[in-house]
Scaffold this motif. Structure first.
Motif, PDB file in Angstrom:
ATOM      1  N   ILE A 130      34.057  34.494  41.570  1.00 48.86           N
ATOM      2  CA  ILE A 130      32.640  34.798  41.784  1.00 48.86           C
ATOM      3  C   ILE A 130      32.190  34.263  43.138  1.00 48.86           C
ATOM      4  CG2 ILE A 130      30.307  34.386  40.911  1.00 48.86           C
ATOM      5  CD1 ILE A 130      31.504  34.363  38.086  1.00 48.86           C
ATOM      6  N   CYS A 131      32.630  33.056  43.497  1.00 52.28           N
ATOM      7  CA  CYS A 131      32.289  32.486  44.814  1.00 52.28           C
ATOM      8  C   CYS A 131      32.792  33.378  45.940  1.00 52.28           C
ATOM      9  CB  CYS A 131      32.867  31.088  44.963  1.00 52.28           C
ATOM     10  SG  CYS A 131      31.969  29.850  44.035  1.00 52.28           S
ATOM     11  N   ARG A 132      34.061  33.821  45.817  1.00 50.88           N
ATOM     12  CA  ARG A 132      34.629  34.705  46.837  1.00 50.88           C
ATOM     13  C   ARG A 132      33.815  35.992  46.954  1.00 50.88           C
ATOM     14  NH1 ARG A 132      39.498  34.939  44.455  1.00 50.88           N
ATOM     15  NH2 ARG A 132      40.044  32.768  44.506  1.00 50.88           N
ATOM     16  N   TYR A 133      33.449  36.545  45.815  1.00 50.34           N
ATOM     17  CA  TYR A 133      32.683  37.793  45.822  1.00 50.34           C
ATOM     18  C   TYR A 133      31.342  37.595  46.529  1.00 50.34           C
ATOM     19  CZ  TYR A 133      29.635  41.507  44.215  1.00 50.34           C
ATOM     20  OH  TYR A 133      28.737  42.537  44.172  1.00 50.34           O
ATOM     21  N   TYR A 134      30.627  36.523  46.203  1.00 53.02           N
ATOM     22  CA  TYR A 134      29.320  36.291  46.827  1.00 53.02           C
ATOM     23  C   TYR A 134      29.450  35.957  48.316  1.00 53.02           C
ATOM     24  CZ  TYR A 134      26.448  36.728  42.668  1.00 53.02           C
ATOM     25  OH  TYR A 134      25.780  37.228  41.587  1.00 53.02           O
TER      26      TYR A 134
ATOM     27  N   ASP B 158      29.152  40.473  54.453  1.00 55.29           N
ATOM     28  CA  ASP B 158      28.928  41.900  54.720  1.00 55.29           C
ATOM     29  C   ASP B 158      27.479  42.181  55.086  1.00 55.29           C
ATOM     30  OD1 ASP B 158      31.577  42.385  54.221  1.00 55.29           O
ATOM     31  OD2 ASP B 158      31.275  43.119  52.176  1.00 55.29           O
ATOM     32  N   LYS B 159      26.540  41.451  54.483  1.00 56.71           N
ATOM     33  CA  LYS B 159      25.137  41.651  54.819  1.00 56.71           C
ATOM     34  C   LYS B 159      24.813  41.108  56.211  1.00 56.71           C
ATOM     35  CE  LYS B 159      23.023  42.016  50.311  1.00 56.71           C
ATOM     36  NZ  LYS B 159      22.333  43.267  50.368  1.00 56.71           N
ATOM     37  N   LEU B 160      25.448  39.997  56.588  1.00 54.97           N
ATOM     38  CA  LEU B 160      25.197  39.413  57.908  1.00 54.97           C
ATOM     39  C   LEU B 160      25.928  40.144  59.025  1.00 54.97           C
ATOM     40  CD1 LEU B 160      25.315  35.607  57.064  1.00 54.97           C
ATOM     41  CD2 LEU B 160      23.301  36.999  57.542  1.00 54.97           C
ATOM     42  N   HIS B 161      27.035  40.783  58.695  1.00 51.27           N
ATOM     43  CA  HIS B 161      27.852  41.474  59.700  1.00 51.27           C
ATOM     44  C   HIS B 161      28.072  42.920  59.290  1.00 51.27           C
ATOM     45  CE1 HIS B 161      28.939  37.180  59.912  1.00 51.27           C
ATOM     46  NE2 HIS B 161      28.880  37.390  61.208  1.00 51.27           N
ATOM     47  N   PRO B 162      27.034  43.738  59.372  1.00 50.39           N
ATOM     48  CA  PRO B 162      27.214  45.132  58.966  1.00 50.39           C
ATOM     49  C   PRO B 162      28.179  45.846  59.905  1.00 50.39           C
ATOM     50  CG  PRO B 162      25.088  44.836  60.027  1.00 50.39           C
ATOM     51  CD  PRO B 162      25.704  43.478  59.874  1.00 50.39           C
TER      52      PRO B 162
END
Length: 195
Positions: A49-53, A59-63
């Protein structure tokens, strides 16, 4: 893929995939359980779960930028690579009539400015002057005594261009040497007048 159950608002909900955990309202403090786990644990303590988040935040910070289709470079231009002068953009080709004559030799001027003005940059001007003359000599030696070409037409054109490129660089370094020398002499005169 592992399925997770979560304790949300005091009741057990699920099963959820990793993608659905966020939509279900799972936070790092939420207790989760999956097959293979001995007991309920906080989501922050579960590695998957940590890896996923972390990946989701990354991904949100580096589109990924959407790359527009690049227009084709016209045939009248060539693209120089970083090793060819550091120009990663298309450069117009030189006019063949402009580089058909021998480049102006700045060797004598380079030597004089090296001796009289500012030696560190003067040596660079001398280097480019010598390289310009050397490239032009290679261009002129393109034919053997039997009249056969030693180089292809592209190689000969490359030597001509290299000769003119080096001559332009020599001219630039001659100017830099001259102006740095004048600044140095002005500084020295100013220092001598203050003593």
């Amino acid at each position: 893929m592992a399925l997770y159950f979560a304790m949300i608002d005091g009741e057990r909900r699920g099963p959820f995939t990793l993608d659905a955990l966020h939509e279900a309202g799972v936070t790092p403090d939420t207790y989760v359980w999956s097959k293979g786990m001995s007991d309920w644990e906080q989501a922050a303590d579960v590695a998957d779960i940590c890896r996923y988040y972390r990946q989701r935040i990354f991904d949100k910070l580096h589109p990924v930028p959407i790359v527009a289709e690049q227009p084709a470079v016209p045939e009248a231009e060539e693209t120089r690579e970083a090793g060819d002068g550091g120009y990663p953009f298309p450069m117009p080709q030189d006019d063949p009539e402009e580089i058909d004559h021998a480049p102006v030799s700045l060797l004598t001027v380079s030597i004089l400015l090296t001796l009289l003005c500012f030696p560190p940059t003067g040596f660079v001007a001398i280097y480019y002057s010598v390289m310009s003359r050397k490239a032009w000599d290679l261009y002129l030696r393109g034919e053997s005594r039997q009249g056969k070409d030693l180089y292809t037409a592209d190689e000969k054109m490359g030597y001509r261009r290299a000769a003119h490129d080096c001559a332009r660089n020599a001219k630039m370094w001659v100017g830099i040497t001259f102006f740095l020398g004048m600044i140095l002499y002005a500084f020295l005169v100013n220092m001598n007048s203050s003593f």
